[in-house]
Design an enzyme around this catalytic site. Structure first.
Site, PDB file in Angstrom:
ATOM      1  N   HIS A 240      37.631 -22.455 -27.486  1.00 36.61           N
ATOM      2  CA  HIS A 240      37.066 -23.856 -27.756  1.00 36.61           C
ATOM      3  C   HIS A 240      35.746 -23.958 -28.065  1.00 36.61           C
ATOM      4  CE1 HIS A 240      41.059 -25.005 -26.375  1.00 36.61           C
ATOM      5  NE2 HIS A 240      40.882 -24.467 -25.428  1.00 36.61           N
TER       6      HIS A 240
HETATM    7  C1  BDR Z   1      37.662 -27.659 -22.941  1.00 34.05           C
HETATM    8  O1  BDR Z   1      37.997 -27.931 -21.652  1.00 34.05           O
HETATM    9  C2  BDR Z   1      37.487 -26.934 -20.762  1.00 34.05           C
HETATM   10  O2  BDR Z   1      38.333 -26.260 -19.735  1.00 34.05           O
HETATM   11  C3  BDR Z   1      36.980 -25.607 -22.155  1.00 34.05           C
HETATM   12  O3  BDR Z   1      36.065 -25.258 -21.401  1.00 34.05           O
HETATM   13  C4  BDR Z   1      36.740 -26.674 -23.064  1.00 34.05           C
HETATM   14  O4  BDR Z   1      35.391 -27.279 -23.149  1.00 34.05           O
HETATM   15  C5  BDR Z   1      38.952 -27.418 -23.877  1.00 34.05           C
HETATM   16  O5  BDR Z   1      39.956 -28.787 -23.764  1.00 34.05           O
END
Ligand code: BDR
Ligand code: CA
Length: 316
Positions: A240
């Site tokens: 992500h």
């Molecule tokens: C986001 O949530 C976190 O766990 C990850 O680092 C990312 O920024 C994804 O939903």
């Protein structure tokens, strides 16, 4: 021309990989990291920020510690099951020798942005608490940021913190509301595209052909993260936060659509849900560009190549 960026972050496995990507990318200049609560408590997120920079021989980059709690209430529990007990999976990073700067992240962000109007892009890859408070503390801040490139939200896709909400937005929906309505140019990178960017076990092995503590870190950090995705029926793990940074490094990877996006802060079952007004029912002008398509595998290839270069370039 290189873009000057500050990453606002709650490291976290994929946050940590984002710093490595930043350090391996000549298109950008990483000015600083600011820490925030999120995947794990502020002590660990701040420590991880310092420790990962140290691993990559980049301790000259300042780290400012930010907010420990969301603006209003804490609806979420920690992401320990996703990112491991200390936030970096199974990786064992030594206690960092470097220290945070002697300024709160909010004041640091305001000072940096106002010193160079329209030059600094901020890449928030955690809950938006620091950014919302900087907006509220100094009205010039919102006018002077070049842009925000935010990892957050789920538009047509379901959520990952709840069936309807993505983690970063769910962790502080009120902060997201302040940010979304601030007038700052925003690019939003939601789960709709990040779930198209799966980093696989064979990709980890490819990077580990190079013997380097960074390659080992990538392997150890992602193993717990991959176990979590396996439990969701996904082979590999979604990058992500690195994809969010790649929006600045390689903008052609993504296709954006302009929408008016708002966030639910009702406290009910859809708390933290991000909704885009596809049909323009509200007649409100678009407040952001939303990434809705990505060339996922091309991004993963770019990420692997950059990690290989970083592993080769840093001698241990
Ligand atoms: C986001 O949530 C976190 O766990 C990850 O680092 C990312 O920024 C994804 O939903
Ligand atoms: Ca994150």
């Amino acid at each position: 021309m290189t873009s000057k960026i500050i990453i606002d972050t709650d490291p976290g496995v994929d946050d940590s990989l984002t710093f490595l990507l930043a350090l391996a990318s000549p298109e950008i200049r990483l000015e600083a990291l600011t820490s925030v609560h999120g995947n794990i408590g502020i002590e660990n997120t701040t420590r991880n920020a310092l420790a990962v920079l140290e691993l990559a021989h980049a301790s000259h980059i300042p780290v400012a510690r930010g907010c420990e709690l969301p603006l209003i209430d804490r609806a979420y529990t920690s992401g320990k099951n996703v990112h491991g007990k200390q936030g970096v999976g199974n990786a064992q990073l030594p206690e960092p020798k470097s220290k945070v700067i002697n300024q709160h992240a909010i004041d640091f962000l305001i000072e940096k942005v106002n010193a160079e109007p329209n030059q600094i892009s901020i890449v928030p890859i955690g809950p938006l608490t620091n950014i919302a408070l900087a907006i509220r503390k100094d009205v010039q801040f919102a006018k002077n940021i070049k842009e925000l490139v935010i990892m957050g939200g789920a538009i047509k896709q379901g959520g990952n913190a709840t069936p309807l909400a993505e983690f970063n937005i769910f962790a502080d929906p009120h902060a997201a509301h302040v940010v979304f309505h601030s007038g700052i140019p925003i690019k939003l990178i939601p789960l709709d595209v990040t779930y198209q960017c799966l980093f696989m076990a064979e990709d980890v092995e490819r990077i580990n052909q190079i013997k380097s503590p960074i390659a080992k870190f990538i392997k150890d950090a992602t193993s717990v993260y991959m176990d979590f995705y396996k439990s969701e029926g996904i082979d590999g793990c979604a990058l992500h936060d690195p994809l969010t940074l790649a929006t600045i490094i390689a903008p052609d990877l993504l296709r954006f659509e302009e929408y008016h996006v708002d966030v639910d802060m009702s406290g009910g079952v859809s708390n933290g849900n991000t909704f885009a007004d596809f049909m323009n029912v509200s007649k409100k002008p678009a407040n952001m560009q939303v990434a809705m398509q990505v060339r996922g595998r091309d991004f993963i290839e770019l990420f692997i190549e950059r990690m290989e270069t970083l592993c080769k370039n840093i001698s241990f």
